[in-house]
Design a protein around this motif. Structure first.
Motif, PDB file in Angstrom:
ATOM      1  N   ALA A 132       0.823  -1.208   0.000  1.00 29.00           N
ATOM      2  CA  ALA A 132       0.000   0.000   0.000  1.00 29.00           C
ATOM      3  C   ALA A 132       0.862   1.265   0.000  1.00 29.00           C
ATOM      4  N   ARG A 133       1.970   1.231   0.712  1.00 31.15           N
ATOM      5  CA  ARG A 133       2.862   2.390   0.724  1.00 31.15           C
ATOM      6  C   ARG A 133       3.512   2.613  -0.635  1.00 31.15           C
ATOM      7  N   ARG A 134       3.897   1.541  -1.271  1.00 29.08           N
ATOM      8  CA  ARG A 134       4.577   1.676  -2.557  1.00 29.08           C
ATOM      9  C   ARG A 134       3.629   2.114  -3.676  1.00 29.08           C
ATOM     10  N   SER A 135       2.344   1.928  -3.487  1.00 26.56           N
ATOM     11  CA  SER A 135       1.395   2.362  -4.509  1.00 26.56           C
ATOM     12  C   SER A 135       1.321   3.882  -4.606  1.00 26.56           C
ATOM     13  N   ALA A 136       1.804   4.590  -3.580  1.00 27.91           N
ATOM     14  CA  ALA A 136       1.771   6.055  -3.598  1.00 27.91           C
ATOM     15  C   ALA A 136       3.068   6.657  -4.144  1.00 27.91           C
ATOM     16  N   GLY A 137       4.013   5.865  -4.527  1.00 27.42           N
ATOM     17  CA  GLY A 137       5.281   6.375  -5.021  1.00 27.42           C
ATOM     18  C   GLY A 137       5.290   6.544  -6.526  1.00 27.42           C
TER      19      GLY A 137
END
Length: 560
Positions: free
Chosen positions: A68-73
């Motif tokens: 989920a965190r990497r989807s915002a990068g």
């Protein structure tokens, strides 16, 4: 010091389990392991399958948060094409194959907040998984404690029934002695024998229950089921801290990991509702694109361009899909809230049940202890009166049965008291690894899930060197187990080959014996043939003599 003790406990549990696994299934006597309650709990925490499953679920939640965190990068993508071209547009071109390459860098600006709520939802899911793991450890600790005390109770009941058998055997000897001198009737002897047989049957049942309890504890702590356990503790009374029901309930509501995990599940449902509502808002993405087309790969001799800008998209009409998703999320939130409320009510009920059970068990210890003293005195009186001839055999057997029942009730009360203490600890949420209030405080302070967990651990984390040592021990145990398995296979194969060779030699020996000596049937046939020949030889002279006699008789008749 606490960390060193914890490391040594983990190492001891691992080595002990590995060594017992290596020696399982051998042809020698069953292995004997001496352990206490703390040893059993530590081994169960290291080997229990339910705990390993919960650890895997924590890892799953952690990687879900990472995703989920990497989807915002930022993202970077490349697309390559090759096309055979022709037609009116390309009739003056000096090429018939075109290669295209497009490089694109993008970044989702998360204008709707969907990515933010997705990350927060995954974070709450990891919080719930951490507390679920702690709840599983507390449950395994309770299960191990109950199985351990069950083994102690069964051991004591074996002693009680063995003592009953010994007492009845002694009483039967006394009755037989009085019967031989004619002071008691035969019915007293028969009744004593029946009572002894019943006691022996109860002893067999108690021994079987003890074996089952030992196998159950072995299964929980991860040892082979045939391991013989030598428990170091005794089933005894130890006073519980003087607490009242209200304080226990308040503590449980603040410390039960399953109750706080239910709250985190409500937070997950709230974030799911926010994600659904974000479908009403537009999405905005920033992108930079570089494209080129050429006669050869990665050439720009035909066309080339670049672009940088924003892309916005908004579903103005989706036929009510977002509205339906919002209503679904609202229903899920209501269900989560009801589940959390039910969990809180269950916690309160559990605390009340275990608190009252503990009080009742404590009272039963006092009453049953006094009952044992009275039953012992009553049995002595009955024995003396029967020996003096002023009481019946039935009174002695009745007193002995009451004594056995009183002792059984006493040890059962001790078992109930000790297991009730452990059950009340579980109902209150006495921690194993995580201090739940500290965990909640760190999470609400904005710490990351990793820092939140580190701040709430009751034991310091193992160092890299200690973790490396544990991995090395595990590897050694695995290698030793593999070698042990190979050795067993080789031994079994050698035994099979030896048996085959022995069987072959036996068959050869039997065949040679059959060649040297005729069979019994052959001997019988030969004997029959010899008997017939002898009979024929004997019958021939007799026939000749009869013929001569007849000839003489005829000659004499002619002479007349």
């Amino acid at each position: 010091m606490k960390k060193a003790n914890r490391f040594h406990k983990k190492l001891t549990a691992l080595v002990l389990t590995g060594l017992m696994a290596l020696s399982a299934g051998t042809a020698f006597a069953a292995n004997t392991v001496e352990l206490g309650l703390d040893d059993s709990i530590q081994m169960a925490l290291e080997n229990n399958r339910a705990i390993k499953q919960s650890i895997a679920q924590v890892d799953q939640a952690r990687w879900n948060l990472s995703s989920a965190r990497r989807s915002a990068g930022p993202t970077l993508s490349w697309e390559g094409t090759v096309n055979r071209v022709g037609g009116k547009y390309y009739e003056h071109a000096d090429y018939d194959t075109a290669y295209g390459n497009t490089l694109r860098a993008g970044y989702n600006l998360d204008a709707s907040g969907s990515l933010k709520h997705t990350r927060q939802r995954a974070s709450y899911a990891l919080n719930a998984a951490d507390l679920t793991l702690e709840n599983t450890k507390q449950a395994v600790k309770l299960q191990t404690t109950q199985a351990y005390y069950q083994l102690l109770e069964c051991r004591n009941l074996v002693d009680v029934n063995q003592e009953a058998v010994d007492t009845l055997e002694e009483h039967l000897s006394n009755v037989n002695a009085q019967y031989r001198v004619g002071t008691v009737a035969k019915s007293d002897v028969l009744a004593s024998e029946v009572q002894l047989a019943n006691a022996q049957q109860s002893l067999v049942t108690a021994q079987n229950n003890y074996d089952i309890a030992m196998a159950s504890l072995n299964n929980i702590i991860g040892l082979p089921s045939d391991t013989v356990l030598s428990v170091k503790d005794q089933l005894q009374y130890t006073a519980y801290p003087d607490l009242n029901l209200d304080s226990c309930t308040v503590y449980a509501l603040d410390n039960r990991p399953d109750g706080i995990a239910a709250d985190y599940q409500v937070e997950q449902s709230k974030e799911a509702l926010s994600i659904a509502k974000a479908g009403h808002l537009p999405s905005v993405t920033a992108a930079v694109t570089r494209s080129l087309t050429g006669r050869d790969e990665f050439k720009e001799d035909i066309t080339g361009q670049w672009a940088a800008g924003l892309t916005a998209s908004w579903d103005i009409f989706d036929n009510g899909q977002v509205g339906a998703a919002v209503e679904q999320a609202k229903a899920g939130l209501r269900a989560a809230e009801e589940s959390a409320a039910a969990t809180k009510e269950t916690i309160q009920l559990n605390v009340r049940e275990q608190f009252l059970s503990l009080q009742a068990a404590e009272k039963n210890i006092q009453t049953t202890s006094k009952a044992v003293e009275q039953a012992e005195e009553d049995y002595k009186i009955a024995q003396v009166r029967y020996s003096a001839g002023v009481d019946t055999n039935l009174s002695v057997m009745d007193a002995q049965e009451k004594l056995t029942s009183a002792r059984t009730n006493y040890y059962t009360a001790l078992y109930n008291y000790n297991t009730s203490k452990a059950a009340l600890d579980k109902a209150m949420g006495i921690p194993v690894d995580i201090d739940v209030p500290r965990y909640v405080a760190a999470q609400q302070a904005g710490d990351t899930p990793r820092k939140t967990l580190d701040a709430s651990l009751l034991h310091e984390k193992l160092t890299k060197d200690e973790e490396k040592s544990l991995r090395e021990v595990k590897d050694v145990v695995k290698i030793a187990a593999a070698k042990e398995a190979d050795a067993k296979k080789a031994e079994a194969k050698a035994a099979q080959e030896k048996a085959a060779v022995k069987q072959t030699k036996k068959a050869d020996k039997t065949e040679k014996a059959a060649v040297k000596q005729p069979s019994a049937a052959a001997k019988t046939a030969a004997a029959d043939k010899t008997g017939k020949t002898d009979k024929a030889a004997t019958a021939a002279p007799q026939a000749s003599e009869n013929t001569q006699a007849e000839s003489s008789s005829v000659a004499a008749e002619l002479a007349r």
